[in-house]
Design an enzyme around this catalytic site. Sequence first.
Site, short mmCIF file in Angstrom:
data_model
loop_
_atom_site.label_atom_id
_atom_site.label_comp_id
_atom_site.label_asym_id
_atom_site.label_seq_id
_atom_site.Cartn_x
_atom_site.Cartn_y
_atom_site.Cartn_z
N HIS A 125 0.87 -1.17 0.00
CA HIS A 125 0.00 0.00 0.00
C HIS A 125 0.91 1.23 0.00
O HIS A 125 2.01 1.21 0.55
CB HIS A 125 -0.88 -0.04 1.25
CG HIS A 125 -1.94 1.01 1.32
ND1 HIS A 125 -1.67 2.33 1.59
CD2 HIS A 125 -3.29 0.92 1.17
CE1 HIS A 125 -2.80 3.02 1.60
NE2 HIS A 125 -3.80 2.19 1.35
N ASP A 159 3.23 -3.70 8.20
CA ASP A 159 1.93 -3.11 7.96
C ASP A 159 0.89 -4.19 8.22
O ASP A 159 0.73 -5.12 7.44
CB ASP A 159 1.85 -2.61 6.52
CG ASP A 159 0.46 -2.09 6.14
OD1 ASP A 159 -0.46 -2.15 6.98
OD2 ASP A 159 0.30 -1.64 4.99
N GLN A 175 -4.38 -5.12 7.25
CA GLN A 175 -5.29 -6.12 6.70
C GLN A 175 -5.17 -7.47 7.41
O GLN A 175 -5.84 -8.43 7.01
CB GLN A 175 -5.02 -6.31 5.20
CG GLN A 175 -5.23 -5.06 4.37
CD GLN A 175 -6.68 -4.63 4.28
OE1 GLN A 175 -7.60 -5.43 4.46
NE2 GLN A 175 -6.91 -3.36 3.99
N LYS A 179 -10.69 -0.33 10.32
CA LYS A 179 -10.79 -1.59 9.58
C LYS A 179 -11.12 -2.77 10.50
O LYS A 179 -11.36 -3.88 10.02
CB LYS A 179 -9.50 -1.86 8.82
CG LYS A 179 -9.17 -0.84 7.74
CD LYS A 179 -7.90 -1.22 7.00
CE LYS A 179 -7.41 -0.10 6.11
NZ LYS A 179 -8.31 0.20 4.98
N CYS A 232 -4.67 2.32 -3.72
CA CYS A 232 -3.41 2.82 -3.16
C CYS A 232 -2.29 1.80 -3.31
O CYS A 232 -1.45 1.65 -2.42
CB CYS A 232 -3.58 3.23 -1.70
SG CYS A 232 -4.65 4.65 -1.46
#
Length: 420
Positions: free
Chosen positions: A131, A208, A211, A234, A372
């Site tokens: 991303h 990261d 997700q 999220k 993104c």
Amino acid sequence: MFSRLRGDFPILDARIGKSPLSYLDSGATSQKPQCVIDTFVEYYQQRNSAVHRGAHSLAVEATDAFENGRIAVAGLVGGDAEQVCWTKNATEALNIVALGIDRASHGFGGEAAERFALSPADSIVITEMEHHANLVPWQQLAASTGAQLRWLPVTDAGELDLSRLTDIVDETTKVLAFTHVSNVLGTVNPVQRLVARAREVGAYVVLDACQSVPHMPVDFTDLDVDFAAFSAHKALGPTGLGVLWGRPGLLDALPPVLTGGSMITSVSMEESGFMPAPQRFEAGTQPVAEVAAFATAVGYLAEVGLEEIFDHERQLARILLDGIAEIPGIRVLGDAETRIGTVAFDVDGVHAHDVGQYLDSQGVAVRVGHHCAQPLHRRFGVTASTRASTYLYNNAEDCRRFLSALAEVRPFFGVAAEGA
């Protein structure tokens, strides 16, 4: 169990025109259960106050809610509460790490400079599936310090190509930053293998986890990463709140990049001293209502079970993938074996934005664009894709409605079955 959860999310009762809503855009932002909404409202109705500095009852209650949220998040992702730093979002969290390293590289703080400084002799490694939030900050850091920016490529299956891992992540590498789960492909990356290589060369690992944390069990301590970032919105929580997680010694050494009130030990007209983490990175007025609501969201996820959520999403992903395979003219981007319930695809002859608008007319909410992740889309030869992403409140009926509408897209736009 998952079928009854839908009743906890009031927005899922909405209708888009004459159609019921099938929300398949949780990769962008999740919907909120009523208990999270209630906590947010209740905070402003009964406990609203500035945290940490007040001696009155409301201030104490607000501070307790704020710090209890930190404890809840630590229980979700591993480690201690002092390792949880509040930010506006995951993008800010990742920038705090990159900019902190940049400050150290330009001589800020003796210990920080020794631990974090980069030079043109060093390298930073990311991946082709990042991303932009975990790509652009490292580009900027490389440009500022002269360090070389490298990346691990992506295979046709949508997995990281690790055939040259030891060449790309070598003795010059000081930072290895990568996504736990691709926001486009849904691919779950092999964290242990990547961390093991970083440890061999002495590189810091930045993860990261935007997700992964909402969709599967995650323990940053067990994963042995140095820094990690994710966002509340999220994971059933409110917008405007992110988390920077880090190793205690590293957090205390990393130079702060946002300065002002609430993060200092003393201030004179000539100089200031900074508090240790987590307050070190929490300058200014804090999002207390958001933290309180996120703590409720964390409790909700724990009650449902992250392993159960992961299994549920994999079942939905299988329904989506099998169904798409039966529709002519659609190419799924990637085919990773280990994945969450996120599927991105290209419809032959129809732009992604048109696909999204048609699906919306049928009550199906998906994401369109480059998500993104422009370099990843170029890797697959497209400028944009359509993405369906599931979560714990989705079911087989959502998938069926999506597949039924998707099968109508090319005929609706007059694209012949054999191609555009």
